[in-house]
Design an enzyme around this catalytic site. Sequence first.
Site, PDB file in Angstrom:
ATOM      1  N   LYS A 199      -1.457 -43.399 -20.352  1.00  0.00           N
ATOM      2  CA  LYS A 199      -0.372 -43.232 -19.169  1.00  0.00           C
ATOM      3  C   LYS A 199      -0.347 -44.023 -18.059  1.00  0.00           C
ATOM      4  O   LYS A 199       0.604 -44.416 -17.540  1.00  0.00           O
ATOM      5  CB  LYS A 199      -0.374 -41.534 -19.037  1.00  0.00           C
ATOM      6  CG  LYS A 199       0.186 -40.724 -20.084  1.00  0.00           C
ATOM      7  CD  LYS A 199       0.683 -39.427 -19.761  1.00  0.00           C
ATOM      8  CE  LYS A 199       1.236 -38.636 -20.607  1.00  0.00           C
ATOM      9  NZ  LYS A 199       1.636 -37.201 -20.571  1.00  0.00           N
ATOM     10  N   LYS A 230       2.576 -41.342 -33.486  1.00  0.00           N
ATOM     11  CA  LYS A 230       2.976 -40.047 -33.563  1.00  0.00           C
ATOM     12  C   LYS A 230       4.452 -39.936 -32.603  1.00  0.00           C
ATOM     13  O   LYS A 230       4.980 -40.868 -31.898  1.00  0.00           O
ATOM     14  CB  LYS A 230       1.922 -39.006 -32.583  1.00  0.00           C
ATOM     15  CG  LYS A 230       2.605 -37.641 -32.579  1.00  0.00           C
ATOM     16  CD  LYS A 230       1.214 -36.838 -31.532  1.00  0.00           C
ATOM     17  CE  LYS A 230       1.960 -35.751 -31.162  1.00  0.00           C
ATOM     18  NZ  LYS A 230       1.236 -34.517 -30.338  1.00  0.00           N
ATOM     19  N   LYS A 237       8.303 -37.085 -27.799  1.00  0.00           N
ATOM     20  CA  LYS A 237       9.302 -36.460 -26.922  1.00  0.00           C
ATOM     21  C   LYS A 237      10.015 -37.627 -25.854  1.00  0.00           C
ATOM     22  O   LYS A 237      11.116 -37.787 -25.756  1.00  0.00           O
ATOM     23  CB  LYS A 237       8.874 -35.377 -25.953  1.00  0.00           C
ATOM     24  CG  LYS A 237       8.640 -34.089 -26.622  1.00  0.00           C
ATOM     25  CD  LYS A 237       8.761 -33.106 -25.757  1.00  0.00           C
ATOM     26  CE  LYS A 237       7.483 -32.949 -24.908  1.00  0.00           C
ATOM     27  NZ  LYS A 237       6.339 -32.356 -25.627  1.00  0.00           N
TER      28      LYS A 237
END
Length: 338
Positions: free
Chosen positions: A120, A203, A206
């Site tokens: 991140k 993966k 969202k």
Amino acid sequence: MDNNINNNGKKIVLSGIQPSGDLNIGTYFGALKNWVKLQNDYINYFCIVDMHAITVRQDPSVLRRRTLEVAAGYIACGLDPEKCALFVQSHVPAHAQLAWVLNCYAMFGELSRMTQFKEKSEQHSDNINAGLFTYPVLQAADILIYNAHLVPVGADQKQHLELSRDIAVRFNSVYGDVFTVPEPYISKEKSAKICSLQEPAKKMSKSDKNVNATVLLFDKKDDIIKKFKRAVTDSDTAVRFAEGKDGVNNLMTIYSCATGKSYDEIEREFSGKGYGDFKLAVGEAVADALMPIQKKFGELMSDRTELEKILKDGAQRASRRADRTLAKVYKKIGFLQI
Ligand code: TRP
């Protein structure tokens, strides 16, 4: 060791989802569907972790809307508010209070090693804030405050869970048995990992910017079919589950989740047929599986009063247990009781 009272012998489960993007089929097939199966056998706490979401910049009105949508999504996917405390993390202040205490029992070095922090920090290099760094400590607080035994998580969260265990053990070694040391929960059928339709080694996320990579829980049938048509496959032609066929493997997993069919059955069903037929079948099966969820979701979102009532009740039930743990922790560490 057990720090819980009045459990009727049932173990405690806790998990959470960030309201940081629209719910997609990865969250449904990979997480929610499994939580639904747990709800009869455990005492369940499922939260919407809005405090974790603000570690990256959120638009306030969007965050508010998504918080309600995740709540409605929980119920639409089958979580029963009678059997589970469904609540918003920021509505139970004890999470933040315990997180501060646990910050003083988490080490700079161990937090620096968290892969999610490193990833991140790269994605949001203009905003590497302290909250992003201590994110896993708040997650440890989410778990330890309920003395949760089991935490259903995907593989990407194992490291955070390991850290929660380390913090619990460290704290207990100083103050006695305060926290239950949580275990990751891996379902018997091995919960599915759903990958991006465009980059099937990754993966499904969202927050993916490529709209064709994710199938949202609330996409229309036509859009679902279009997205599967565009899904990345390979230059082979056979529908079979094999190494090096990430795209096809992912579609087979999704089809299996939507229909309950095994990989063998799927291979037989599509033997001699091309990827075009297969992709269309996956799209239709997913659209059919989502239809009842979408209907229920629509009903829930149109009755905001009822939804708020459910969240209020969930927060109250959660607070009761959380406040008890926090009081015990405050006492143990020497905060003045008056
Ligand atoms: N970090 C988790 C994720 O990104 C979300 C989360 C926050 C969570 N608190 C938790 C998951 C507690 C399990 C338990 O998926």
